[in-house]
Scaffold this active site. Structure first.
Site, PDB file in Angstrom:
ATOM      1  N   ARG A 111       1.034  -1.513   0.109  1.00 42.23           N
ATOM      2  CA  ARG A 111       0.023   0.323  -0.161  1.00 42.23           C
ATOM      3  C   ARG A 111       1.109   1.629   0.060  1.00 42.23           C
ATOM      4  O   ARG A 111       2.255   1.213   0.438  1.00 42.23           O
ATOM      5  CB  ARG A 111      -0.822   0.109   1.194  1.00 42.23           C
ATOM      6  CG  ARG A 111      -1.821  -1.155   1.615  1.00 42.23           C
ATOM      7  CD  ARG A 111      -2.371  -1.608   2.768  1.00 42.23           C
ATOM      8  NE  ARG A 111      -3.974  -2.633   2.582  1.00 42.23           N
ATOM      9  CZ  ARG A 111      -3.474  -3.581   2.843  1.00 42.23           C
ATOM     10  NH1 ARG A 111      -2.177  -3.702   3.238  1.00 42.23           N
ATOM     11  NH2 ARG A 111      -4.170  -4.502   2.675  1.00 42.23           N
ATOM     12  N   LYS A 160      -2.010  -1.231   7.547  1.00 44.18           N
ATOM     13  CA  LYS A 160      -3.244  -1.492   7.624  1.00 44.18           C
ATOM     14  C   LYS A 160      -3.975  -2.886   8.815  1.00 44.18           C
ATOM     15  O   LYS A 160      -4.582  -2.773   9.187  1.00 44.18           O
ATOM     16  CB  LYS A 160      -4.071  -1.150   6.284  1.00 44.18           C
ATOM     17  CG  LYS A 160      -5.591  -2.044   6.512  1.00 44.18           C
ATOM     18  CD  LYS A 160      -6.494  -2.382   4.864  1.00 44.18           C
ATOM     19  CE  LYS A 160      -8.071  -2.198   4.823  1.00 44.18           C
ATOM     20  NZ  LYS A 160      -8.360  -2.428   3.674  1.00 44.18           N
ATOM     21  N   HIS A 171      -3.262   3.538  -5.393  1.00 45.84           N
ATOM     22  CA  HIS A 171      -3.625   2.146  -5.138  1.00 45.84           C
ATOM     23  C   HIS A 171      -3.909   1.322  -7.030  1.00 45.84           C
ATOM     24  O   HIS A 171      -3.823  -0.076  -7.041  1.00 45.84           O
ATOM     25  CB  HIS A 171      -5.184   1.305  -4.999  1.00 45.84           C
ATOM     26  CG  HIS A 171      -4.951   0.659  -3.692  1.00 45.84           C
ATOM     27  ND1 HIS A 171      -4.589   1.343  -2.623  1.00 45.84           N
ATOM     28  CD2 HIS A 171      -6.072   0.097  -3.099  1.00 45.84           C
ATOM     29  CE1 HIS A 171      -4.753   0.882  -1.513  1.00 45.84           C
ATOM     30  NE2 HIS A 171      -5.667   0.118  -1.918  1.00 45.84           N
ATOM     31  N   ARG A 182      -0.387  -1.140  -6.782  1.00 43.23           N
ATOM     32  CA  ARG A 182      -0.974  -2.307  -5.922  1.00 43.23           C
ATOM     33  C   ARG A 182      -2.068  -3.501  -6.650  1.00 43.23           C
ATOM     34  O   ARG A 182      -1.697  -4.426  -6.680  1.00 43.23           O
ATOM     35  CB  ARG A 182      -1.932  -1.614  -4.201  1.00 43.23           C
ATOM     36  CG  ARG A 182      -2.094  -3.360  -3.481  1.00 43.23           C
ATOM     37  CD  ARG A 182      -2.735  -2.736  -1.921  1.00 43.23           C
ATOM     38  NE  ARG A 182      -3.395  -3.934  -1.185  1.00 43.23           N
ATOM     39  CZ  ARG A 182      -2.363  -4.815  -0.259  1.00 43.23           C
ATOM     40  NH1 ARG A 182      -1.431  -4.659  -0.166  1.00 43.23           N
ATOM     41  NH2 ARG A 182      -3.118  -5.445  -0.091  1.00 43.23           N
ATOM     42  N   HIS A 191      -5.236 -10.564   2.458  1.00 41.69           N
ATOM     43  CA  HIS A 191      -7.238 -10.507   1.881  1.00 41.69           C
ATOM     44  C   HIS A 191      -7.642 -11.702   2.533  1.00 41.69           C
ATOM     45  O   HIS A 191      -7.074 -12.744   2.543  1.00 41.69           O
ATOM     46  CB  HIS A 191      -7.658 -10.678   0.723  1.00 41.69           C
ATOM     47  CG  HIS A 191      -6.630  -9.444  -0.263  1.00 41.69           C
ATOM     48  ND1 HIS A 191      -7.189  -8.861  -1.755  1.00 41.69           N
ATOM     49  CD2 HIS A 191      -7.293  -7.828   0.469  1.00 41.69           C
ATOM     50  CE1 HIS A 191      -7.300  -8.202  -2.073  1.00 41.69           C
ATOM     51  NE2 HIS A 191      -6.772  -7.347  -1.076  1.00 41.69           N
ATOM     52  N   TYR A 220     -10.950  -7.442  -6.435  1.00 39.80           N
ATOM     53  CA  TYR A 220     -10.296  -6.325  -6.276  1.00 39.80           C
ATOM     54  C   TYR A 220      -9.189  -5.343  -7.655  1.00 39.80           C
ATOM     55  O   TYR A 220      -8.375  -5.039  -7.723  1.00 39.80           O
ATOM     56  CB  TYR A 220      -9.085  -6.826  -4.795  1.00 39.80           C
ATOM     57  CG  TYR A 220      -8.551  -5.513  -4.599  1.00 39.80           C
ATOM     58  CD1 TYR A 220      -8.433  -4.038  -4.140  1.00 39.80           C
ATOM     59  CD2 TYR A 220      -6.673  -5.648  -4.734  1.00 39.80           C
ATOM     60  CE1 TYR A 220      -7.584  -3.712  -3.368  1.00 39.80           C
ATOM     61  CE2 TYR A 220      -5.409  -4.786  -4.770  1.00 39.80           C
ATOM     62  CZ  TYR A 220      -6.127  -3.442  -3.601  1.00 39.80           C
ATOM     63  OH  TYR A 220      -5.116  -2.315  -3.343  1.00 39.80           O
TER      64      TYR A 220
END
Length: 183
Positions: A44, A68, A131, A134, A157, A166
């Site tokens: 990230r 995160k 993003h 990523r 995830h 995603y």
């Protein structure tokens, strides 16, 4: 400026090369290196911006604690090691991606602006966000390995479907199926 837009991965390898060229030419070596590490690690942007020169100096593998998830993650820099080592020789800061305003890293907003500027220069239509790096990593990792379980672990995830959605694979595969479907 909305940074939380639903960006897509860069699905065209030539566009990735164009993006690298644009970052070097129209932005800076710092912004190019941020993109290079981002698309090769899937970190990230917040975790990328926390990297310090000492974290990567003469190292091909680096352990970070993701902001995160708070989980440790080992990133492998072998494939871009030489470029990183050449870049850090030019950095006069403890941070890999220093701001011109004091001895701290650039902000996520500044990273967004630079990526967007480079994306506009090469006519990336879907728009670029932080993003994008990523998601691009995830998309190409999946395309090359077809290993959704490993990618799910890399991206932290909770479920394979989340990972596929995603990186935009689910929609792409449905679209491909519909393109060839005929009665």
């Amino acid at each position: 400026m909305n940074q939380i837009k639903d960006v897509q991965p860069i699905r065209d390898k030539q566009l990735i090369e164009d993006m690298k060229w644009s970052l070097k030419r129209h932005c800076s070596e710092r912004d190019y290196t941020l993109f290079l590490i981002g698309i090769n690690t899937g970190l990230r942007v917040g975790d990328l911006l926390k990297l310090k020169v000492s974290d990567v100096r003469r190292k091909k593998r680096v352990v970070i604690h993701e902001g995160k998830t708070k989980k440790p993650r080992t990133i492998n820099l072998s494939n871009i090691y030489e470029e990183i080592q050449d870049y850090i020789k030019t950095v006069d800061s403890e941070y890999m991606f220093p701001s011109r305003k004091g001895d701290k890293p650039i902000t996520t907003t500044q990273a967004y602006r630079q990526l967007n500027k480079a994306g506009n220069m090469v006519d990336i239509e879907d728009g670029i966000g932080t993003h994008t790096m990523r998601k691009t990593f995830g998309y190409w990792f999946y395309k090359q390995t077809k290993d959704v379980a490993k990618l799910q672990m890399i991206l932290n995830h909770s479920h394979p479907e989340i990972t596929l959605r995603y990186i935009g694979i689910t929609d792409e595969e449905i679209e491909d199926s519909l393109n060839t479907f005929v009665l």
